[in-house]
Design a protein around this motif. Structure first.
Motif, PDB file in Angstrom:
ATOM      1  N   GLY A   1       3.676   3.247 -12.132  1.00 45.77           N
ATOM      2  CA  GLY A   1       5.001   3.798 -11.864  1.00 45.77           C
ATOM      3  C   GLY A   1       5.818   2.909 -10.948  1.00 45.77           C
ATOM      4  N   TRP A   2       6.780   3.520 -10.288  1.00 44.06           N
ATOM      5  CA  TRP A   2       7.729   2.778  -9.455  1.00 44.06           C
ATOM      6  C   TRP A   2       7.362   2.840  -7.971  1.00 44.06           C
ATOM      7  CZ3 TRP A   2      11.299  -0.288 -11.533  1.00 44.06           C
ATOM      8  CH2 TRP A   2      11.744  -0.033 -12.831  1.00 44.06           C
ATOM      9  N   THR A   3       7.661   1.747  -7.273  1.00 39.95           N
ATOM     10  CA  THR A   3       7.591   1.698  -5.812  1.00 39.95           C
ATOM     11  C   THR A   3       9.023   1.676  -5.280  1.00 39.95           C
ATOM     12  OG1 THR A   3       5.470   0.546  -5.748  1.00 39.95           O
ATOM     13  CG2 THR A   3       6.882   0.330  -3.805  1.00 39.95           C
ATOM     14  N   VAL A   4       9.295   2.484  -4.267  1.00 34.28           N
ATOM     15  CA  VAL A   4      10.635   2.577  -3.674  1.00 34.28           C
ATOM     16  C   VAL A   4      10.604   2.014  -2.258  1.00 34.28           C
ATOM     17  CG1 VAL A   4      12.448   4.140  -2.855  1.00 34.28           C
ATOM     18  CG2 VAL A   4      11.264   4.619  -5.014  1.00 34.28           C
ATOM     19  N   SER A   5      11.542   1.124  -1.962  1.00 38.38           N
ATOM     20  CA  SER A   5      11.693   0.608  -0.601  1.00 38.38           C
ATOM     21  C   SER A   5      13.124   0.846  -0.129  1.00 38.38           C
ATOM     22  CB  SER A   5      11.346  -0.882  -0.522  1.00 38.38           C
ATOM     23  OG  SER A   5      12.291  -1.654  -1.256  1.00 38.38           O
ATOM     24  N   PHE A   6      13.298   0.803   1.180  1.00 34.50           N
ATOM     25  CA  PHE A   6      14.618   1.077   1.755  1.00 34.50           C
ATOM     26  C   PHE A   6      14.786   0.274   3.038  1.00 34.50           C
ATOM     27  CE2 PHE A   6      17.869   3.577   3.988  1.00 34.50           C
ATOM     28  CZ  PHE A   6      18.767   3.820   2.956  1.00 34.50           C
ATOM     29  N   GLY A   7      16.006  -0.229   3.253  1.00 31.85           N
ATOM     30  CA  GLY A   7      16.309  -0.912   4.505  1.00 31.85           C
ATOM     31  C   GLY A   7      16.048  -2.401   4.519  1.00 31.85           C
ATOM     32  N   GLY A   8      15.978  -3.036   3.353  1.00 28.40           N
ATOM     33  CA  GLY A   8      15.788  -4.486   3.307  1.00 28.40           C
ATOM     34  C   GLY A   8      17.098  -5.230   3.471  1.00 28.40           C
ATOM     35  N   ASN A   9      17.017  -6.476   3.881  1.00 31.37           N
ATOM     36  CA  ASN A   9      18.213  -7.296   4.066  1.00 31.37           C
ATOM     37  C   ASN A   9      17.852  -8.769   3.932  1.00 31.37           C
ATOM     38  OD1 ASN A   9      20.269  -8.889   5.852  1.00 31.37           O
ATOM     39  ND2 ASN A   9      21.247  -6.920   5.458  1.00 31.37           N
ATOM     40  N   ALA A  10      18.699  -9.526   3.230  1.00 35.22           N
ATOM     41  CA  ALA A  10      18.444 -10.956   3.034  1.00 35.22           C
ATOM     42  C   ALA A  10      19.443 -11.820   3.788  1.00 35.22           C
ATOM     43  CB  ALA A  10      18.497 -11.294   1.549  1.00 35.22           C
ATOM     44  N   GLY A  11      20.157 -11.247   4.722  1.00 39.76           N
ATOM     45  CA  GLY A  11      21.166 -11.986   5.462  1.00 39.76           C
ATOM     46  C   GLY A  11      20.580 -12.821   6.589  1.00 39.76           C
ATOM     47  N   LYS A  12      21.376 -13.018   7.640  1.00 36.92           N
ATOM     48  CA  LYS A  12      20.933 -13.846   8.764  1.00 36.92           C
ATOM     49  C   LYS A  12      19.741 -13.230   9.485  1.00 36.92           C
ATOM     50  CE  LYS A  12      25.448 -15.966   9.659  1.00 36.92           C
ATOM     51  NZ  LYS A  12      26.555 -16.124  10.643  1.00 36.92           N
ATOM     52  N   ARG A  13      19.716 -11.908   9.539  1.00 32.41           N
ATOM     53  CA  ARG A  13      18.587 -11.206  10.159  1.00 32.41           C
ATOM     54  C   ARG A  13      17.771 -10.571   9.039  1.00 32.41           C
ATOM     55  NH1 ARG A  13      21.123  -7.209  14.397  1.00 32.41           N
ATOM     56  NH2 ARG A  13      18.921  -6.608  14.605  1.00 32.41           N
ATOM     57  N   VAL A  14      16.882 -11.363   8.480  1.00 26.58           N
ATOM     58  CA  VAL A  14      16.107 -10.922   7.317  1.00 26.58           C
ATOM     59  C   VAL A  14      15.201  -9.759   7.688  1.00 26.58           C
ATOM     60  CG1 VAL A  14      14.410 -11.617   5.600  1.00 26.58           C
ATOM     61  CG2 VAL A  14      16.177 -13.234   6.310  1.00 26.58           C
ATOM     62  N   ARG A  15      15.149  -8.762   6.787  1.00 29.98           N
ATOM     63  CA  ARG A  15      14.273  -7.616   7.011  1.00 29.98           C
ATOM     64  C   ARG A  15      13.662  -7.183   5.688  1.00 29.98           C
ATOM     65  NH1 ARG A  15      13.749  -1.971   7.342  1.00 29.98           N
ATOM     66  NH2 ARG A  15      12.639  -1.330   9.242  1.00 29.98           N
ATOM     67  N   CYS A  16      12.363  -6.997   5.686  1.00 34.32           N
ATOM     68  CA  CYS A  16      11.668  -6.491   4.510  1.00 34.32           C
ATOM     69  C   CYS A  16      11.827  -4.972   4.466  1.00 34.32           C
ATOM     70  CB  CYS A  16      10.194  -6.859   4.569  1.00 34.32           C
ATOM     71  SG  CYS A  16       9.258  -6.443   3.081  1.00 34.32           S
ATOM     72  N   GLY A  17      12.169  -4.444   3.309  1.00 37.52           N
ATOM     73  CA  GLY A  17      12.345  -3.009   3.184  1.00 37.52           C
ATOM     74  C   GLY A  17      11.055  -2.243   3.438  1.00 37.52           C
ATOM     75  N   ASP A  18      11.196  -1.022   3.904  1.00 36.71           N
ATOM     76  CA  ASP A  18      10.047  -0.157   4.167  1.00 36.71           C
ATOM     77  C   ASP A  18       9.695   0.625   2.906  1.00 36.71           C
ATOM     78  OD1 ASP A  18       9.677  -0.552   7.109  1.00 36.71           O
ATOM     79  OD2 ASP A  18      11.727   0.227   7.160  1.00 36.71           O
ATOM     80  N   ILE A  19       8.430   0.672   2.567  1.00 36.41           N
ATOM     81  CA  ILE A  19       7.962   1.407   1.394  1.00 36.41           C
ATOM     82  C   ILE A  19       8.015   2.910   1.676  1.00 36.41           C
ATOM     83  CG2 ILE A  19       6.058   1.818  -0.192  1.00 36.41           C
ATOM     84  CD1 ILE A  19       7.258  -0.935  -0.492  1.00 36.41           C
TER      85      ILE A  19
ATOM     86  N   ALA B   1      14.118  -7.221  -0.373  1.00 37.20           N
ATOM     87  CA  ALA B   1      15.139  -7.748   0.538  1.00 37.20           C
ATOM     88  C   ALA B   1      16.487  -7.090   0.280  1.00 37.20           C
ATOM     89  CB  ALA B   1      15.252  -9.265   0.389  1.00 37.20           C
ATOM     90  N   ARG B   2      16.476  -5.904  -0.326  1.00 39.90           N
ATOM     91  CA  ARG B   2      17.703  -5.168  -0.619  1.00 39.90           C
ATOM     92  C   ARG B   2      17.726  -3.847   0.138  1.00 39.90           C
ATOM     93  NH1 ARG B   2      20.646  -9.270  -2.074  1.00 39.90           N
ATOM     94  NH2 ARG B   2      20.089 -10.210  -4.086  1.00 39.90           N
ATOM     95  N   ASP B   3      18.925  -3.312   0.283  1.00 39.32           N
ATOM     96  CA  ASP B   3      19.067  -2.010   0.939  1.00 39.32           C
ATOM     97  C   ASP B   3      18.209  -0.964   0.234  1.00 39.32           C
ATOM     98  OD1 ASP B   3      21.444  -2.426   2.924  1.00 39.32           O
ATOM     99  OD2 ASP B   3      22.124  -3.331   1.055  1.00 39.32           O
ATOM    100  N   VAL B   4      18.297  -0.951  -1.073  1.00 43.78           N
ATOM    101  CA  VAL B   4      17.462  -0.076  -1.897  1.00 43.78           C
ATOM    102  C   VAL B   4      16.657  -0.946  -2.840  1.00 43.78           C
ATOM    103  CG1 VAL B   4      17.422   1.797  -3.588  1.00 43.78           C
ATOM    104  CG2 VAL B   4      19.145   1.788  -1.776  1.00 43.78           C
ATOM    105  N   GLY B   5      15.354  -0.761  -2.866  1.00 44.41           N
ATOM    106  CA  GLY B   5      14.496  -1.570  -3.728  1.00 44.41           C
ATOM    107  C   GLY B   5      13.629  -0.721  -4.635  1.00 44.41           C
ATOM    108  N   LEU B   6      13.488  -1.177  -5.860  1.00 42.85           N
ATOM    109  CA  LEU B   6      12.579  -0.562  -6.827  1.00 42.85           C
ATOM    110  C   LEU B   6      11.797  -1.678  -7.488  1.00 42.85           C
ATOM    111  CD1 LEU B   6      14.563   2.082  -8.961  1.00 42.85           C
ATOM    112  CD2 LEU B   6      12.451   2.501  -7.711  1.00 42.85           C
ATOM    113  N   TYR B   7      10.487  -1.520  -7.578  1.00 42.66           N
ATOM    114  CA  TYR B   7       9.742  -2.438  -8.435  1.00 42.66           C
ATOM    115  C   TYR B   7       8.643  -1.667  -9.156  1.00 42.66           C
ATOM    116  CZ  TYR B   7       6.110  -3.064  -4.737  1.00 42.66           C
ATOM    117  OH  TYR B   7       5.111  -2.884  -3.802  1.00 42.66           O
TER     118      TYR B   7
END
Length: 222
Positions: free
Chosen positions: A153-171, A142-148
């Motif tokens: 190894g690591w997974t990278v996501s991009f474009g997440g948002n936890a605000g009023k218009r929630v968006r799951c980041g793209d892997i 739920a972050r602009d840049v995500g790492l888990y």
């Protein structure tokens, strides 16, 4: 120099006016860490100035509440370092430093990511979440840049948002080494910084340009 002029000379978010006329002061911290000396200093400043106390923010910061205007300068001078350590927020969980589920060193990666984010002139604020395992306690997806982290190894996501218009980041990538993950993040940030509109968060940016355009820009071999 009046109080507001003085605040303008301070680092970002060092002090803010509250509705009751007092101020909050943000002692500088790095990813939720305080050593014993720093913790003692903050406690002493609060006690010496008869302040209400402190609270922990959602961004892993200690915030001093209820500082009167006539004590603001002396409180800040006593604390020394105040304000945000980095321009953009990178939140990290305990990871392998203290969680039995941790599979990658999320704290070290969060520190590295904070430093990377500060090298860019962003069109808008950027929040990042670094989690040591797929449980994503740092809200990575739920972050602009995500790492888990996972064992591979690591997974990278991009474009997440936890605000009023929630968006799951793209892997954008999985099972990457740390260097590979950061190279991918750097490409995504560069594409965003160069093409986003002013004050356009990454979630709205990806929705506007399309995921295919993002992937084409960051996944194409050099």
């Amino acid at each position: 120099m009046n109080t507001e002029e003085y605040i303008d000379t301070l680092p970002k978010k060092a002090a803010r006016l509250r509705a009751d006329g007092t101020y909050t002061v943000l002692p500088m911290m790095h990813h939720g860490k305080l050593d014993a000396n720093r913790l003692s200093l903050i406690s002493r400043v609060v006690a010496d100035n008869s302040l209400p106390g402190i609270r922990i923010t959602a961004g892993q910061q200690v915030l001093i509440d209820g500082v009167p205007a006539d004590r603001l300068k002396s409180v800040i001078e006593a604390l020394g370092e105040v304000g945000l350590a980095y321009k953009h927020k990178a939140q990290g969980c305990l990871g392998t430093d203290g969680c039995k589920l941790g599979q990658q060193n999320s704290r070290a990666a969060a520190e590295r990511l904070s430093e990377l984010l500060d090298t860019y002139d962003m069109p808008c604020k950027v929040k990042a979440g670094v989690s040591g395992c797929p449980m994503c306690c740092a809200e990575s997806m739920a972050r602009d840049v995500g790492l888990y982290g996972k064992k591979g190894g690591w997974t990278v996501s991009f474009g997440g948002n936890a605000g009023k218009r929630v968006r799951c980041g793209d892997i954008l990538g999985e099972n990457l080494s740390e260097d590979e993950a950061f190279e991918l993040i750097a490409k995504a940030l560069s594409f965003y910084a160069e093409n986003a509109k002013k004050k356009e968060r990454t979630a709205r940016f990806v929705e506007r340009v399309g995921l295919d355009a993002l992937k084409s820009a960051v996944l194409t071999a050099d």
